[in-house]
Enzyme design. Sequence first.
Site, short mmCIF file in Angstrom:
data_model
loop_
_atom_site.label_atom_id
_atom_site.label_comp_id
_atom_site.label_asym_id
_atom_site.label_seq_id
_atom_site.Cartn_x
_atom_site.Cartn_y
_atom_site.Cartn_z
N GLY A 1 -14.71 56.20 92.08
CA GLY A 1 -14.94 55.18 91.08
C GLY A 1 -13.83 54.15 91.05
O GLY A 1 -13.24 53.80 92.07
N SER A 2 -13.49 53.68 89.87
CA SER A 2 -12.52 52.58 89.74
C SER A 2 -11.09 52.98 90.07
O SER A 2 -10.23 52.10 90.20
CB SER A 2 -12.58 52.01 88.32
OG SER A 2 -13.82 51.37 88.10
#
Length: 644
Positions: free
Chosen positions: A326-327
């Site tokens: 993810g981020s």
Amino acid sequence: MRRTARDSEESARRVNRRALLMGGAMTAFVAVLGARMRYLQVDQAEKFQLLAEENRINIRLIPPSRGQILDRNGVLIAGNEQNYRVVITREDAGDMEQVLHRLQALIPLADEDVAEVVAEAKAVSPFVPITVADRLEWEEFSKIAVNGPTLPGVTPEVGLSRVYPLDRDFAHVVGYVGPVSERDLAELENPDPLLQIPKFQIGKIGVERWVEDTLRGKAGQKRIEVNHVGRVMRELDRVEGQPGDDIRLTIDAGIQNFAQVRLGEESAAAVAMDVQTGDILAIASAPSFDPNLFVRGISTRDYTALTENDHTPLANKTVQGAYPPGSTFKMVTALAAMAAGVADEKRTIRCPGYIEFGDRRFRCWNHGGHGAVNLSRALMESCDVYFYELAQEVGIDNIAAMGRKLGLGERPDLPMSAIGAGIMPDKAWKQEKYKEDWRVGDTINASIGQGYVLTTPLQLALMTARIASGTAVKPRLIHRVGNQTLPIDPAPALDIDMTHLAAVRAGMFDVMNAERGTAKRSRIVDETMLMAGKTGTAQVRNYNQGEAVAANDSLPWRLRDHALFVCYAPYDNPRYAVSIVVEHGGGGSLAAAPIGRDILLRCLTGGIPPLSAYPADQRNRIESQFNDMPLRAFGPEGPKPSRA
């Protein structure tokens, strides 16, 4: 007819010759017999004495004491405890089944156990002792000793058995031991004779397995005298074996216990690492299990409970779990873009809430858009569009090369089981894997840690440690073997521009401390321990074009997003890095960041995190939380009972 004197004389000569021949033959026979007797009784005396003694003297192996496993401060993690057991030797027992049936009258021994012992005895050499029962009570052990004369071939022994005093805290790291299997023997070219002793235990997973040769030690031997029915009469001599070397890990038992308890019953993983040395201070996977169950022989009920648990307690999520980062991956994309010259601290990109490529719309998590954002703000508010745009310019091959510099896509060299390498994809990887060309849409997904990108929690901690330290630090799990402390090789500088690293660190600092930072609620307020970090939320299901993204709470647990968080501190002098993955936990800022902060504070302070490090409005809740945590207290004599 009268014989002449001449005839008589001739006859006498013939008789004398025959007598001489007979006498010579008899003398030669006696001489040969005497020489043979001398050869057997004098020249070969030692040989035949040994052959005679082998009929009444047996040589048996003495298993060595297995090396202990301790934490970095000497706290016992895996040790040995006294174990009363009974063994039987086929060549001394005669009718084994009859002897075993007599034994049934003294100790609990099922008919199935008797059949198993007989089968084991037939599968090995007749002089190899077979373990009939272990972990006996003293009363049972005494009964066998007293009735020894009626139990030929049966020997009560006091041995050692493996024990894990910290049970669940180190189950996934240290692993457990178990009896040698045919598969274990097949994997070895020249197996140690010890391994052929039935029910001899060796490491099955984790450190116990991968440092087996060091922990096992070398066998001793004893000579015992037995009578005509195989009863052991006395021990003639004994040569003790060489105990296995103790292993001291880099892990701190206190931090490990804190991390394990803090994860609770979540399906989650946490890794804490010293960014300067690479020492792993905690590597916790939840939920965990009690390795002592496997040593003693786990019941079908207990094993089924573990295998059918949807939170997979037997899996070591820290190294086996492969998750979209993810981020938390956005630092990789940013560093790759700056290295390629397509981005710097000042460049801004407008975020309207999405980008369109072909017939597909790639959305930002903030559907209303962030407006014009630079690198620091893109990291602080985790703007997806900023990284979508950069990735198209820099290309996946440059992003993948940067990811590998930071430790992604490569298998760490550690003595643990089933360590995964994750996936750091590039064009060549997709062509080899799927026989397809890489697409721009794949690059856009990869830029925010989705698509084909997969990482382990250990790799995320390593990535964070390298960003924080600016060095190619490597993870370390073994601190000392025996009396030898393993040297730490200085980590070389990363082949990354230091100004680029400084820009990324500043963005991670704002994530935690700026007004609009995604993890501001999980900041540390103590000025001496300010932290930097990055939240991440990874989708586990694909949405069709135009399909509305469902709220996590409305989805079944297995379809909810993973929550991720990476951090390090102190910001101005990095010492520790932590990564957290909470499977299907939802948002990283809500589910993962608070856990990461607590574990990081535990590393920084060496004890229960002080309330003064938390924002004032959170202290009452944090204090109540810590009071409810069943943490172990570690004193000079080792772990103390958990407090409720």
